[in-house]
Design a protein around this motif. Structure first.
Motif, PDB file in Angstrom:
ATOM      1  N   ASP A 113       0.618  -1.053  -0.387  1.00  0.00           N
ATOM      2  CA  ASP A 113      -0.389   0.198   0.480  1.00  0.00           C
ATOM      3  C   ASP A 113       0.866   1.223   0.253  1.00  0.00           C
ATOM      4  O   ASP A 113       0.295   2.708  -0.784  1.00  0.00           O
ATOM      5  N   VAL A 114       2.215   1.300   0.253  1.00  0.00           N
ATOM      6  CA  VAL A 114       2.795   2.668   0.696  1.00  0.00           C
ATOM      7  C   VAL A 114       3.086   2.691  -0.749  1.00  0.00           C
ATOM      8  O   VAL A 114       3.294   3.902  -1.474  1.00  0.00           O
ATOM      9  N   LEU A 173      13.328  -6.059  -4.712  1.00  0.00           N
ATOM     10  CA  LEU A 173      13.139  -7.295  -4.461  1.00  0.00           C
ATOM     11  C   LEU A 173      12.203  -7.730  -3.978  1.00  0.00           C
ATOM     12  O   LEU A 173      11.275  -6.842  -3.345  1.00  0.00           O
ATOM     13  N   GLU A 174      11.147  -8.008  -4.560  1.00  0.00           N
ATOM     14  CA  GLU A 174       9.744  -9.191  -3.946  1.00  0.00           C
ATOM     15  C   GLU A 174       9.794 -10.038  -3.424  1.00  0.00           C
ATOM     16  O   GLU A 174      10.208 -10.777  -2.698  1.00  0.00           O
ATOM     17  N   SER A 226       3.828  -9.940  -0.235  1.00  0.00           N
ATOM     18  CA  SER A 226       3.409  -8.825  -0.366  1.00  0.00           C
ATOM     19  C   SER A 226       3.816  -7.333  -0.860  1.00  0.00           C
ATOM     20  O   SER A 226       3.518  -6.271  -1.539  1.00  0.00           O
ATOM     21  N   ALA A 227       5.343  -7.157   0.040  1.00  0.00           N
ATOM     22  CA  ALA A 227       6.012  -6.176   0.237  1.00  0.00           C
ATOM     23  C   ALA A 227       7.581  -6.133  -0.633  1.00  0.00           C
ATOM     24  O   ALA A 227       7.588  -7.963  -0.604  1.00  0.00           O
ATOM     25  N   PHE A 228       7.966  -5.200  -0.646  1.00  0.00           N
ATOM     26  CA  PHE A 228       9.317  -5.329  -1.025  1.00  0.00           C
ATOM     27  C   PHE A 228      10.621  -4.549  -0.216  1.00  0.00           C
ATOM     28  O   PHE A 228      10.018  -3.953   0.956  1.00  0.00           O
ATOM     29  N   ILE A 229      11.069  -4.540  -1.047  1.00  0.00           N
ATOM     30  CA  ILE A 229      12.844  -4.626  -0.297  1.00  0.00           C
ATOM     31  C   ILE A 229      13.453  -3.787  -0.976  1.00  0.00           C
ATOM     32  O   ILE A 229      13.815  -5.112  -2.186  1.00  0.00           O
TER      33      ILE A 229
END
Length: 300
Positions: free
Chosen positions: A217-218, A252-253, A272-275
């Motif tokens: 969502d961010v 990365l996912e 579901s986040a990314f980095i």
């Protein structure tokens, strides 16, 4: 909310046990079970609060920066969203559960204000502690003896210290998603949202905030576009991923790159986040050689 709350007295033999326990069972059932309740209520609270803070549009990063009317609206929004989540009808008070009129009260502080029309009625208590990222959901019958003697100008009274012992908790000190922007560097946030295009804002997000999981969502809020996931992908040298790769930053996912994230010794990243992180040495570069991520070769 107080970090240490008294143990509840609501159990067999308590005058309100039968009513409150039946309401609790109905709420849990409507939520889809206790695990669903523990997941969905915290997520709902995070969304309600973030939608009012509106960091992408306002630059504000915390609840404390809101206007008084906006803080009041969060309570209204929580009431509406909670009814929708539990598929509850509107009632004489805020809702009806098992034929009982129930008032829904929300607070971002340490107590709730109970109106006169809710006296001797069941109240569904909701609380969000932004500083600690903890939330609460409980039930109480708002009997006069459970409330403070003093009242505000609207004749509302809060729950007394002893009254807290008469709350039946469904969620107590339950973690909920922290406000991502609250802990971000103020200068970095300003730079991210100063980007004129979706790709530019996204590149700044993953360039300036590395080695930290960034929720979906961010990413959507920063992109400010319907097809925000397109900003994540490589795009013939012009996409966010392409721009970062030229700076030797890999994006990365959580789900697709779980093994690589672990190999690079990055913090845990939800599916579901990314980095993102900068690839600085040969060992890290070798890990990427057998992945779907490619970085430009360094000259020489």
């Amino acid at each position: 909310m107080k970090q240490k709350l008294p143990d509840s007295l609501v159990g067999p033999g308590h005058p309100d046990f039968e009513l409150l326990s039946s309401l609790a069972e109905e709420i849990t059932s409507r939520a889809g079970g206790s695990m669903a309740l523990e997941h969905d209520v915290p997520q709902m609270l995070r969304q309600c609060i973030d939608d009012v803070i509106m960091t992408p549009k306002t630059g504000r990063r915390a609840y404390e920066e809101l206007e008084k009317t906006e803080k009041t609206y969060i309570g209204t929004r929580v009431e509406i969203e909670l009814r929708a989540l539990l598929r509850l009808p509107k009632g004489r008070l805020d809702t009806v559960i098992l034929g009982q009129d129930v008032d829904i009260k929300h607070t971002m502080g340490g107590n709730w204000m109970i109106p006169t029309e809710a006296l001797n009625c069941a109240c569904l208590l909701v609380a969000a502690d932004e500083a600690r990222a903890r939330c609460y959901l409980g039930l109480i019958v708002a009997r006069p003896e459970h409330l403070t003697a003093g009242q505000n100008k609207d004749a509302k009274r809060s729950i007394s210290a002893d009254g807290f012992r008469h709350i039946l908790w469904l969620l107590k000190d339950q973690p909920y998603p922290a406000n991502f922007w609250r802990g971000a560097d103020e200068t970095a946030v300003a730079q991210i949202f100063a980007g004129e295009t979706g790709n530019e804002r996204m590149a700044r997000l993953f360039r300036l905030i590395q080695r930290r999981a960034i929720p979906r969502d961010v990413v959507e809020a920063v992109a400010q576009q319907k097809d925000f996931m397109r900003r994540i992908r490589a795009d013939g040298g012009h996409g966010t991923r392409d721009m970062l790769a030229r700076e030797r930053i890999v994006l990365l996912e959580g789900q697709k790159d779980a093994q690589l994230i672990k190999a690079l010794e990055l913090p845990p990243c939800p599916a579901s986040a990314f980095i993102s992180c900068r690839i600085d040495d040969a060992a890290q570069a070798r890990l990427l050689e057998h992945s779907r991520h490619k970085l430009p070769h360094r000259p020489g």
